[in-house]
Motif scaffolding. Structure first.
Motif, PDB file in Angstrom:
ATOM      1  N   MET A  82     -30.896 -39.256  62.425  1.00 26.51           N
ATOM      2  CA  MET A  82     -31.395 -40.626  62.468  1.00 26.51           C
ATOM      3  C   MET A  82     -30.923 -41.362  63.732  1.00 26.51           C
ATOM      4  N   THR A  83     -29.654 -41.171  64.102  1.00 21.16           N
ATOM      5  CA  THR A  83     -29.123 -41.804  65.313  1.00 21.16           C
ATOM      6  C   THR A  83     -28.264 -40.804  66.065  1.00 21.16           C
ATOM      7  N   GLU A  84     -28.099 -41.071  67.351  1.00 21.48           N
ATOM      8  CA  GLU A  84     -27.255 -40.238  68.208  1.00 21.48           C
ATOM      9  C   GLU A  84     -26.267 -41.133  68.944  1.00 21.48           C
ATOM     10  N   LYS A  85     -25.153 -40.536  69.383  1.00 20.18           N
ATOM     11  CA  LYS A  85     -24.182 -41.277  70.182  1.00 20.18           C
ATOM     12  C   LYS A  85     -23.910 -40.486  71.457  1.00 20.18           C
ATOM     13  N   ASN A  86     -23.395 -41.158  72.458  1.00 20.51           N
ATOM     14  CA  ASN A  86     -23.074 -40.505  73.727  1.00 20.51           C
ATOM     15  C   ASN A  86     -21.870 -39.597  73.565  1.00 20.51           C
ATOM     16  N   SER A  87     -21.921 -38.446  74.213  1.00 17.35           N
ATOM     17  CA  SER A  87     -20.778 -37.540  74.198  1.00 17.35           C
ATOM     18  C   SER A  87     -19.889 -37.873  75.390  1.00 17.35           C
ATOM     19  N   THR A  88     -18.842 -37.102  75.553  1.00 12.33           N
ATOM     20  CA  THR A  88     -17.957 -37.315  76.693  1.00 12.33           C
ATOM     21  C   THR A  88     -18.642 -36.940  77.998  1.00 12.33           C
ATOM     22  N   LYS A  89     -19.673 -36.116  77.913  1.00 10.03           N
ATOM     23  CA  LYS A  89     -20.493 -35.791  79.085  1.00 10.03           C
ATOM     24  C   LYS A  89     -21.608 -36.819  79.178  1.00 10.03           C
ATOM     25  N   ALA A  90     -21.838 -37.348  80.352  1.00 11.06           N
ATOM     26  CA  ALA A  90     -22.766 -38.464  80.528  1.00 11.06           C
ATOM     27  C   ALA A  90     -24.198 -38.151  80.112  1.00 11.06           C
ATOM     28  N   ASP A  91     -24.647 -36.917  80.276  1.00 11.39           N
ATOM     29  CA  ASP A  91     -26.055 -36.596  80.010  1.00 11.39           C
ATOM     30  C   ASP A  91     -26.294 -35.971  78.637  1.00 11.39           C
ATOM     31  N   GLU A  92     -25.310 -35.979  77.768  1.00 16.49           N
ATOM     32  CA  GLU A  92     -25.472 -35.378  76.445  1.00 16.49           C
ATOM     33  C   GLU A  92     -25.348 -36.420  75.345  1.00 16.49           C
ATOM     34  N   LYS A  93     -26.098 -36.176  74.253  1.00 20.65           N
ATOM     35  CA  LYS A  93     -26.018 -37.022  73.060  1.00 20.65           C
ATOM     36  C   LYS A  93     -25.640 -36.140  71.874  1.00 20.65           C
ATOM     37  N   LEU A  94     -24.887 -36.703  70.938  1.00 20.67           N
ATOM     38  CA  LEU A  94     -24.475 -35.991  69.732  1.00 20.67           C
ATOM     39  C   LEU A  94     -25.066 -36.672  68.507  1.00 20.67           C
TER      40      LEU A  94
ATOM     41  N   LYS B  65     -23.107 -19.945  57.431  1.00 19.53           N
ATOM     42  CA  LYS B  65     -22.600 -19.479  56.136  1.00 19.53           C
ATOM     43  C   LYS B  65     -23.600 -18.565  55.439  1.00 19.53           C
ATOM     44  N   GLY B  66     -24.257 -17.694  56.231  1.00 21.06           N
ATOM     45  CA  GLY B  66     -25.151 -16.687  55.681  1.00 21.06           C
ATOM     46  C   GLY B  66     -26.539 -17.165  55.308  1.00 21.06           C
ATOM     47  N   ARG B  67     -26.882 -18.386  55.659  1.00 22.80           N
ATOM     48  CA  ARG B  67     -28.208 -18.918  55.336  1.00 22.80           C
ATOM     49  C   ARG B  67     -28.966 -19.250  56.616  1.00 22.80           C
ATOM     50  N   PRO B  68     -30.304 -19.079  56.616  1.00 21.20           N
ATOM     51  CA  PRO B  68     -31.085 -19.373  57.820  1.00 21.20           C
ATOM     52  C   PRO B  68     -31.065 -20.858  58.175  1.00 21.20           C
ATOM     53  N   LEU B  69     -31.175 -21.087  59.467  1.00 19.26           N
ATOM     54  CA  LEU B  69     -31.096 -22.435  60.017  1.00 19.26           C
ATOM     55  C   LEU B  69     -32.159 -22.579  61.096  1.00 19.26           C
ATOM     56  N   VAL B  70     -33.028 -23.593  60.957  1.00 19.20           N
ATOM     57  CA  VAL B  70     -34.108 -23.819  61.924  1.00 19.20           C
ATOM     58  C   VAL B  70     -34.102 -25.293  62.307  1.00 19.20           C
ATOM     59  N   ARG B  71     -34.175 -25.557  63.624  1.00 16.77           N
ATOM     60  CA  ARG B  71     -34.269 -26.947  64.086  1.00 16.77           C
ATOM     61  C   ARG B  71     -35.619 -27.159  64.758  1.00 16.77           C
ATOM     62  N   LYS B  72     -36.268 -28.242  64.394  1.00 19.98           N
ATOM     63  CA  LYS B  72     -37.518 -28.663  65.030  1.00 19.98           C
ATOM     64  C   LYS B  72     -37.361 -30.140  65.356  1.00 19.98           C
ATOM     65  N   ASP B  73     -37.229 -30.445  66.645  1.00 24.40           N
ATOM     66  CA  ASP B  73     -37.007 -31.810  67.108  1.00 24.40           C
ATOM     67  C   ASP B  73     -35.750 -32.384  66.440  1.00 24.40           C
ATOM     68  N   ASP B  74     -35.899 -33.459  65.674  1.00 29.07           N
ATOM     69  CA  ASP B  74     -34.741 -34.079  65.019  1.00 29.07           C
ATOM     70  C   ASP B  74     -34.585 -33.659  63.559  1.00 29.07           C
ATOM     71  N   ASP B  75     -35.313 -32.627  63.133  1.00 30.79           N
ATOM     72  CA  ASP B  75     -35.216 -32.119  61.768  1.00 30.79           C
ATOM     73  C   ASP B  75     -34.558 -30.745  61.777  1.00 30.79           C
ATOM     74  N   ILE B  76     -33.644 -30.533  60.825  1.00 28.80           N
ATOM     75  CA  ILE B  76     -32.969 -29.243  60.670  1.00 28.80           C
ATOM     76  C   ILE B  76     -33.231 -28.770  59.245  1.00 28.80           C
ATOM     77  N   TYR B  77     -33.752 -27.555  59.111  1.00 26.56           N
ATOM     78  CA  TYR B  77     -33.992 -26.947  57.803  1.00 26.56           C
ATOM     79  C   TYR B  77     -32.930 -25.879  57.590  1.00 26.56           C
ATOM     80  N   TYR B  78     -32.277 -25.927  56.430  1.00 25.01           N
ATOM     81  CA  TYR B  78     -31.165 -25.026  56.150  1.00 25.01           C
ATOM     82  C   TYR B  78     -31.368 -24.380  54.788  1.00 25.01           C
ATOM     83  N   GLY B  79     -31.385 -23.054  54.769  1.00 25.78           N
ATOM     84  CA  GLY B  79     -31.558 -22.320  53.524  1.00 25.78           C
ATOM     85  C   GLY B  79     -32.907 -21.627  53.470  1.00 25.78           C
ATOM     86  N   ASP B  80     -33.095 -20.850  52.433  1.00 29.87           N
ATOM     87  CA  ASP B  80     -34.333 -20.111  52.191  1.00 29.87           C
ATOM     88  C   ASP B  80     -35.344 -21.053  51.556  1.00 29.87           C
TER      89      ASP B  80
END
Length: 95
Positions: A42-54, A16-31
């Protein structure tokens, strides 16, 4: 704090027109010179693909420029809810 020296704004992903940076499990959004949002996965769950987490549970925090403690904080379920809340906060506080 996350160091951004030497990175041009053209290298950031955007939402939505704002910068987005991810570092490990932290996401910084905005200027970072204005109000910005930090999202912590904080937590992740299994996706429909066996080797992926959401991302499942996400702490969403609104920070004022130069402040060490958040102005607002909530817990969101999933990235979609976290980003919609973050975008609404930034629209409201960065007028």
């Amino acid at each position: 704090m996350f160091e951004l020296n030497g990175i041009g704004t053209e290298e950031f992903l955007e939402y939505k027109g704002r910068p987005l940076v991810r570092k490990d499990d932290d996401i910084y959004y905005g200027d970072l010179s204005q109000y910005y949002v930090k999202m912590m996965i904080m937590t992740e769950k299994n996706s429909t693909k066996a080797d992926e987490k959401l991302p499942d549970s996400i702490a969403v925090q609104l920070f004022a420029p130069g402040k060490a403690f958040p102005e607002k904080q909530i817990s969101a379920r999933g990235l979609s809810d976290a980003f919609e809340t973050a975008a609404a906060w930034l629209d409201r506080y960065n007028k």
